[in-house]
Design an enzyme around this catalytic site. Structure first.
Site, mmCIF file in Angstrom:
data_model
loop_
_atom_site.group_PDB
_atom_site.id
_atom_site.type_symbol
_atom_site.label_atom_id
_atom_site.label_comp_id
_atom_site.label_asym_id
_atom_site.label_seq_id
_atom_site.Cartn_x
_atom_site.Cartn_y
_atom_site.Cartn_z
ATOM 1 N N LYS A 79 -25.241 -43.222 49.560
ATOM 2 C CA LYS A 79 -25.861 -42.746 49.634
ATOM 3 C C LYS A 79 -27.367 -42.732 49.417
ATOM 4 C CE LYS A 79 -26.116 -36.880 48.857
ATOM 5 N NZ LYS A 79 -25.712 -35.794 47.861
ATOM 6 N N SER A 154 -24.407 -32.214 50.041
ATOM 7 C CA SER A 154 -25.384 -32.713 50.794
ATOM 8 C C SER A 154 -24.438 -34.176 51.052
ATOM 9 C CB SER A 154 -26.563 -32.916 50.514
ATOM 10 O OG SER A 154 -25.933 -32.994 48.276
ATOM 11 N N SER A 178 -21.807 -31.075 45.695
ATOM 12 C CA SER A 178 -22.464 -32.006 46.840
ATOM 13 C C SER A 178 -21.550 -34.039 47.514
ATOM 14 C CB SER A 178 -23.990 -32.415 46.910
ATOM 15 O OG SER A 178 -24.382 -31.501 47.446
#
Ligand code: GLN
Length: 486
Positions: A79, A154, A178
């Site tokens: 990420k 997210s 997330s």
């Protein structure tokens, strides 16, 4: 079987037995990315050259006969709020569009020391604030299970690239859901580990008392393998917990006979879509059929967890994001008359609307006169949530609930209303507030064929128990990972 369809466990086997090389695996994933990434948009940055040279190094290490980690040579996606030295880390923000970190996060150091190969950095909601990845300053990510839908957020890029077979596993971060919610939306497995288990050093902070990094994988066993690599004390993270870990997947295969599993009534109340309710309730029945005792339980404080989360996380964000001032880090306005204008212009230009909203919310709740009414109250709720869970885990080995009230939204459906978006986090935030672990895994599909995810929550450091139950469920439900058709 093609290499892009293989689990981590299968890739590790293939590598160990010399049936495939890291370069071959890496090429297979890079080819797949070449075919599908235009449709999915999971990555912000791809690192193909670096990947191939890391893969060559992994193959050399293995051939030299030295003892290597079982996952040596396996590719991974990270990420884009986790620092990798020399590779852009943007947090999907204009503010950090050109930021190249001079150091690596501890999690990347660990993966790299084990010989993992970096495919690239994945898309997210700006600074991890959001639930659809639509808040990325750069581009949308599409849900590989249905391209008209969001992948969740997210960590939407990380979930999407696992679902699309554009990586065998990925790292996400989870402050209020997330990792778990995008895993649920994309039909993959994600773990939010116990707070303090995985080092946060090198993770760009959103809300430091809630943030945790965790793995996103194709299967439950893979997830345990990946968490084995990430867990451990780090003196560079002051909240890191010093303790030893046995293999996380050690109890997979032991079944669930004799275990007691709770269904929190508050997680099955109004607002849950039929498709989600059906699939999660079915999973509970299946556990019963496997010999577990399943009972409902009341966790009254859960009702207040969501507002408490938005007060606490925004307060922490407003303070954490103060460092992006155009002087030390990040975007700097081209023209300014004085220091004040430099701050104002740089921050106004660098941050997107959702990040600004959080900073405003957080600054407001921390301001004199409102602190007691909001921040202090939220901290009190936090104590109540912790106590509710503590009490539950006196009688229950784990709790089972939905990850999100619905399956993946259509792109654009929620982006106009922040409030509606926040409400979708209702079942994931209590876990972060209490610091406990939770495993998100697929448990079926709704009437439109979109994946439904369930979460298993346990007391702190009970990850092996969650993998044990998750492993049994995965087998019994037959919800095994299949590459998305693209
Ligand atoms: N959707 C939640 C939020 O917007 C959670 C985000 C996260 O876990 N990083 O705050």
């Amino acid at each position: 079987m093609s290499m892009i369809d293989m689990t981590l466990a299968q890739l590790a086997d293939g590598l160990r037995q010399g049936e495939m090389s890291s370069v071959e695996i890496t090429r297979a994933y890079l080819d797949r990315i070449g075919q599908t990434e235009k449709k999915v948009g999971a990555y912000i940055t791809l690192t193909p050259e670096m990947a191939l040279s890391q893969a060559e190094a992994a193959d050399r290490a293995r051939q030299s006969g030295e003892t290597v980690h079982p996952l040596c040579g396996v590719p991974v996606a990270v990420k884009d709020n986790i620092c990798v030295e020399g590779v852009k880390t943007t947090c999907a923000s204009r503010m950090l569009e050109d930021f190249v970190p001079p150091y690596s996060a501890t999690v990347w150091e660990k993966l790299s020391a084990a010989g993992c190969v970096l495919l690239g950095k994945t898309n997210l909601d700006e600074f991890a604030m959001g639930s659809t990845t639509e808040n990325s300053a750069f581009h949308l990510t599409h849900n590989p299970r249905n391209l008209a839908h969001v992948p969740g957020g997210s960590s939407g890029g990380s979930a999407a690239c696992v679902a699309a077979a554009e990586t065998p596993f990925a790292l996400g971060s989870d402050t209020g859901g997330s990792i778990r919610q995008p895993a649920a939306f994309c039909g993959v497995v994600g773990m939010k580990p116990t707070y303090g288990m995985v080092s946060r050093y090198g993770l760009v902070a959103f809300a430091s008392s809630l943030d945790q990094i965790g793995p996103m994988t194709k299967t439950v066993r893979d997830n345990a393998l990946a968490l084995d690599l990430l867990a451990g004390y780090d003196r560079r993270d002051t909240t890191s917990v010093k303790r030893g870990y046995t293999p996380m997947g050690r109890d997979i295969g032991r079944g669930v006979k004799g275990l007691t599993i709770g269904l929190p009534r508050q997680m099955f109340a109004e607002g849950l879509s039929d498709g989600v309710r059906r699939a999660v309730t079915h999973a509970a029945k299946v556990l019963e059929g496997l010999g577990a005792t399943v009972k409902e339980i009341d966790l009254p404080s859960l009702e207040y967890a969501l507002p408490a989360y938005y007060v606490l996380s925004s307060a922490e964000a407003s303070s954490n994001l103060a460092r992006f001032d155009g002087v030390r880090y990040g975007h700097r306005a081209a023209e300014y008359a004085d220091l004040e204008e430099l701050y104002v212009k740089s921050r106004s230009e660098g941050f997107g609307p959702e990040v600004k909203r959080r900073i405003l919310l957080g600054t407001y709740t921390l301001s004199a006169g409102y602190f007691d009414a909001y921040y202090k109250k939220a901290l009190q709720v936090r104590t109540l949530v912790i106590r509710d869970f503590d009490r539950a885990f006196e009688d229950f080995d784990a709790l089972l609930g939905p990850v999100a009230p619905t399956t993946a939204y259509r792109i654009g459906e929620k982006s106009m209303s922040p409030m509606e978006m926040y409400l979708g986090d209702v079942h994931t935030v209590p876990v972060n507030i209490a610091g406990i672990p939770a495993l998100s895994m697929p448990c079926g599909a709704d009437e439109n064929g979109l994946p439904v995810g369930l979460q298993l929550m346990g007391k702190t450091f009970s990850e092996p128990m969650l993998y044990r139950i998750g492993g049994a469920l995965e087998e019994a439900l037959g919800c095994t990972w299949k590459e998305a058709t693209l």
